[in-house]
Motif scaffolding. Sequence first.
Motif, PDB file in Angstrom:
ATOM      1  N   ASN A 120      33.781  34.646  35.265  1.00 11.48           N
ATOM      2  CA  ASN A 120      33.935  34.409  33.880  1.00 11.48           C
ATOM      3  C   ASN A 120      32.866  35.439  33.119  1.00 11.48           C
ATOM      4  O   ASN A 120      32.605  35.430  31.913  1.00 11.48           O
ATOM      5  CB  ASN A 120      33.815  33.063  33.302  1.00 11.48           C
ATOM      6  N   GLY A 121      32.114  36.191  33.954  1.00  9.99           N
ATOM      7  CA  GLY A 121      31.036  36.961  33.598  1.00  9.99           C
ATOM      8  C   GLY A 121      29.848  36.321  33.186  1.00  9.99           C
ATOM      9  O   GLY A 121      29.028  36.880  32.129  1.00  9.99           O
ATOM     10  N   LEU A 122      29.441  35.103  33.321  1.00  8.72           N
ATOM     11  CA  LEU A 122      28.400  34.609  32.935  1.00  8.72           C
ATOM     12  C   LEU A 122      27.074  34.652  33.662  1.00  8.72           C
ATOM     13  O   LEU A 122      27.146  35.268  34.958  1.00  8.72           O
ATOM     14  CB  LEU A 122      28.594  32.909  32.819  1.00  8.72           C
ATOM     15  N   PRO A 123      25.881  34.459  33.319  1.00 16.48           N
ATOM     16  CA  PRO A 123      24.596  34.877  34.072  1.00 16.48           C
ATOM     17  C   PRO A 123      24.366  34.016  35.249  1.00 16.48           C
ATOM     18  O   PRO A 123      24.698  32.895  35.338  1.00 16.48           O
ATOM     19  CB  PRO A 123      23.355  34.845  32.954  1.00 16.48           C
ATOM     20  N   VAL A 124      23.804  34.802  36.315  1.00 20.18           N
ATOM     21  CA  VAL A 124      23.436  34.193  37.472  1.00 20.18           C
ATOM     22  C   VAL A 124      21.875  34.622  37.819  1.00 20.18           C
ATOM     23  O   VAL A 124      21.580  35.860  37.423  1.00 20.18           O
ATOM     24  CB  VAL A 124      24.112  34.759  38.714  1.00 20.18           C
ATOM     25  N   GLU A 125      21.080  33.513  38.086  1.00 24.07           N
ATOM     26  CA  GLU A 125      19.905  33.877  38.466  1.00 24.07           C
ATOM     27  C   GLU A 125      19.438  33.910  39.721  1.00 24.07           C
ATOM     28  O   GLU A 125      20.089  32.986  40.712  1.00 24.07           O
ATOM     29  CB  GLU A 125      18.820  32.702  37.833  1.00 24.07           C
ATOM     30  N   THR A 126      18.618  34.753  40.527  1.00 28.66           N
ATOM     31  CA  THR A 126      17.991  34.767  41.818  1.00 28.66           C
ATOM     32  C   THR A 126      16.719  35.065  41.586  1.00 28.66           C
ATOM     33  O   THR A 126      16.110  35.234  40.398  1.00 28.66           O
ATOM     34  CB  THR A 126      18.648  35.918  42.479  1.00 28.66           C
ATOM     35  N   GLU A 127      16.023  35.140  42.451  1.00 30.61           N
ATOM     36  CA  GLU A 127      14.449  35.482  42.739  1.00 30.61           C
ATOM     37  C   GLU A 127      14.221  36.727  42.030  1.00 30.61           C
ATOM     38  O   GLU A 127      13.184  37.081  41.496  1.00 30.61           O
ATOM     39  CB  GLU A 127      13.824  35.469  44.034  1.00 30.61           C
ATOM     40  N   ASP A 128      15.250  37.576  42.098  1.00 33.89           N
ATOM     41  CA  ASP A 128      14.982  39.207  41.181  1.00 33.89           C
ATOM     42  C   ASP A 128      15.380  39.112  39.764  1.00 33.89           C
ATOM     43  O   ASP A 128      15.200  40.020  39.217  1.00 33.89           O
ATOM     44  CB  ASP A 128      15.867  39.946  42.055  1.00 33.89           C
ATOM     45  N   GLY A 129      15.546  37.914  39.298  1.00 31.26           N
ATOM     46  CA  GLY A 129      15.972  37.767  37.860  1.00 31.26           C
ATOM     47  C   GLY A 129      17.540  37.460  37.667  1.00 31.26           C
ATOM     48  O   GLY A 129      18.062  36.948  38.293  1.00 31.26           O
ATOM     49  N   VAL A 130      17.858  37.500  36.222  1.00 31.89           N
ATOM     50  CA  VAL A 130      19.096  37.184  35.905  1.00 31.89           C
ATOM     51  C   VAL A 130      20.014  38.330  35.640  1.00 31.89           C
ATOM     52  O   VAL A 130      19.828  39.305  35.246  1.00 31.89           O
ATOM     53  CB  VAL A 130      19.046  36.396  34.652  1.00 31.89           C
ATOM     54  N   ARG A 131      21.295  38.220  36.102  1.00 33.14           N
ATOM     55  CA  ARG A 131      22.251  39.129  36.214  1.00 33.14           C
ATOM     56  C   ARG A 131      23.356  38.809  35.979  1.00 33.14           C
ATOM     57  O   ARG A 131      23.714  37.461  36.070  1.00 33.14           O
ATOM     58  CB  ARG A 131      22.215  40.058  37.630  1.00 33.14           C
ATOM     59  N   THR A 132      24.535  39.539  35.333  1.00 29.78           N
ATOM     60  CA  THR A 132      25.670  39.366  35.006  1.00 29.78           C
ATOM     61  C   THR A 132      26.603  40.284  35.665  1.00 29.78           C
ATOM     62  O   THR A 132      26.198  41.394  35.727  1.00 29.78           O
ATOM     63  CB  THR A 132      26.098  39.167  33.528  1.00 29.78           C
ATOM     64  N   GLU A 133      27.931  39.882  35.857  1.00 25.82           N
ATOM     65  CA  GLU A 133      28.803  40.711  36.431  1.00 25.82           C
ATOM     66  C   GLU A 133      30.024  40.775  35.405  1.00 25.82           C
ATOM     67  O   GLU A 133      30.042  40.035  34.367  1.00 25.82           O
ATOM     68  CB  GLU A 133      29.628  40.201  37.799  1.00 25.82           C
ATOM     69  N   LYS A 134      30.739  41.961  35.554  1.00 24.03           N
ATOM     70  CA  LYS A 134      31.798  42.008  34.501  1.00 24.03           C
ATOM     71  C   LYS A 134      32.881  40.895  34.799  1.00 24.03           C
ATOM     72  O   LYS A 134      33.186  40.528  35.810  1.00 24.03           O
ATOM     73  CB  LYS A 134      32.575  43.317  34.877  1.00 24.03           C
ATOM     74  N   PRO A 135      33.268  40.548  33.757  1.00 30.27           N
ATOM     75  CA  PRO A 135      34.376  39.229  33.685  1.00 30.27           C
ATOM     76  C   PRO A 135      35.667  39.740  34.221  1.00 30.27           C
ATOM     77  O   PRO A 135      36.059  40.784  34.252  1.00 30.27           O
ATOM     78  CB  PRO A 135      34.564  38.982  32.256  1.00 30.27           C
ATOM     79  N   PRO A 137      39.424  39.819  34.516  1.00 34.11           N
ATOM     80  CA  PRO A 137      40.336  39.518  33.655  1.00 34.11           C
ATOM     81  C   PRO A 137      41.408  38.511  33.898  1.00 34.11           C
ATOM     82  O   PRO A 137      42.119  37.957  33.112  1.00 34.11           O
ATOM     83  CB  PRO A 137      40.872  40.874  33.192  1.00 34.11           C
ATOM     84  N   LEU A 138      41.581  38.184  35.207  1.00 37.98           N
ATOM     85  CA  LEU A 138      42.312  37.519  35.713  1.00 37.98           C
ATOM     86  C   LEU A 138      42.085  36.003  35.449  1.00 37.98           C
ATOM     87  O   LEU A 138      42.945  35.153  35.343  1.00 37.98           O
ATOM     88  CB  LEU A 138      42.561  37.653  37.271  1.00 37.98           C
ATOM     89  N   VAL A 139      41.124  35.646  35.170  1.00 42.61           N
ATOM     90  CA  VAL A 139      40.629  34.392  34.791  1.00 42.61           C
ATOM     91  C   VAL A 139      39.832  34.188  33.633  1.00 42.61           C
ATOM     92  O   VAL A 139      39.668  32.888  33.261  1.00 42.61           O
ATOM     93  CB  VAL A 139      39.526  33.955  36.218  1.00 42.61           C
ATOM     94  N   THR A 140      39.617  35.243  32.894  1.00 41.02           N
ATOM     95  CA  THR A 140      38.935  34.895  31.554  1.00 41.02           C
ATOM     96  C   THR A 140      39.371  35.734  30.412  1.00 41.02           C
ATOM     97  O   THR A 140      39.608  36.903  30.649  1.00 41.02           O
ATOM     98  CB  THR A 140      37.477  34.456  31.691  1.00 41.02           C
ATOM     99  N   ALA A 141      39.328  35.423  29.204  1.00 43.15           N
ATOM    100  CA  ALA A 141      39.464  36.434  28.065  1.00 43.15           C
ATOM    101  C   ALA A 141      38.099  36.587  27.568  1.00 43.15           C
ATOM    102  O   ALA A 141      37.871  37.496  26.623  1.00 43.15           O
ATOM    103  CB  ALA A 141      40.212  35.756  26.908  1.00 43.15           C
ATOM    104  N   HIS A 142      37.003  35.842  28.170  1.00 45.20           N
ATOM    105  CA  HIS A 142      35.511  36.264  27.643  1.00 45.20           C
ATOM    106  C   HIS A 142      35.410  37.437  27.761  1.00 45.20           C
ATOM    107  O   HIS A 142      35.337  38.047  29.011  1.00 45.20           O
ATOM    108  CB  HIS A 142      34.735  34.979  28.632  1.00 45.20           C
ATOM    109  N   GLN A 143      34.712  37.932  26.721  1.00 44.86           N
ATOM    110  CA  GLN A 143      34.314  39.473  26.845  1.00 44.86           C
ATOM    111  C   GLN A 143      32.673  39.429  27.105  1.00 44.86           C
ATOM    112  O   GLN A 143      32.252  40.632  26.929  1.00 44.86           O
ATOM    113  CB  GLN A 143      34.629  39.881  25.593  1.00 44.86           C
ATOM    114  N   GLY A 144      32.019  38.397  27.344  1.00 43.99           N
ATOM    115  CA  GLY A 144      30.390  38.652  27.745  1.00 43.99           C
ATOM    116  C   GLY A 144      29.726  38.662  26.509  1.00 43.99           C
ATOM    117  O   GLY A 144      29.884  38.292  25.504  1.00 43.99           O
TER     118      GLY A 144
END
Length: 144
Positions: A120-135, A137-144
């Motif tokens: 869904n393009g929501l943020p994910v955190e790792t030890e390197d910081g927070v990142r997001t991927e492009k949503p 389109p097959l699972v969401t209409a969310h545009q980030g």
Amino acid sequence: MQNPAQENIPGGRNASEYFRAKLRFEIDVMDVAEAAPGSLIVVDSRRLSSWDHGHIPGAVHIPTAEIPARAPELIPAGCRVVVYSWGPGCNGSTFAALAFAELGYPVQEMIGGIEYWIRNGLPVETEDGVRTEKPDPLVTAHQG
């Protein structure tokens, strides 16, 4: 004539009661993402290596087997808890939700897990910081 494959599938009131109850104990990833700050505590129930690979920012990490011992020290009684694990092909969050329910917490299982959080393009955190991927389109209409 009823399809023989449907003979053992309950319908009517029983089915309605089942699905109504099911919806009380599940929550969609977008509902978690859009929840009011402080209204729930998100718990990642996966193993440490999975947590390190990426988790929901602000989540609490308690592997399922550790919930009975650690939850009372980390999560105040009565707090609304949302648990997640990998995704739809994993029932780890169901076991985690059961553990919280047995401790008396109001708990819901985030359907789709971290997989659908990421898709869904929501943020994910790792030890390197927070990142997001492009949503996806097959699972969401969310545009980030």
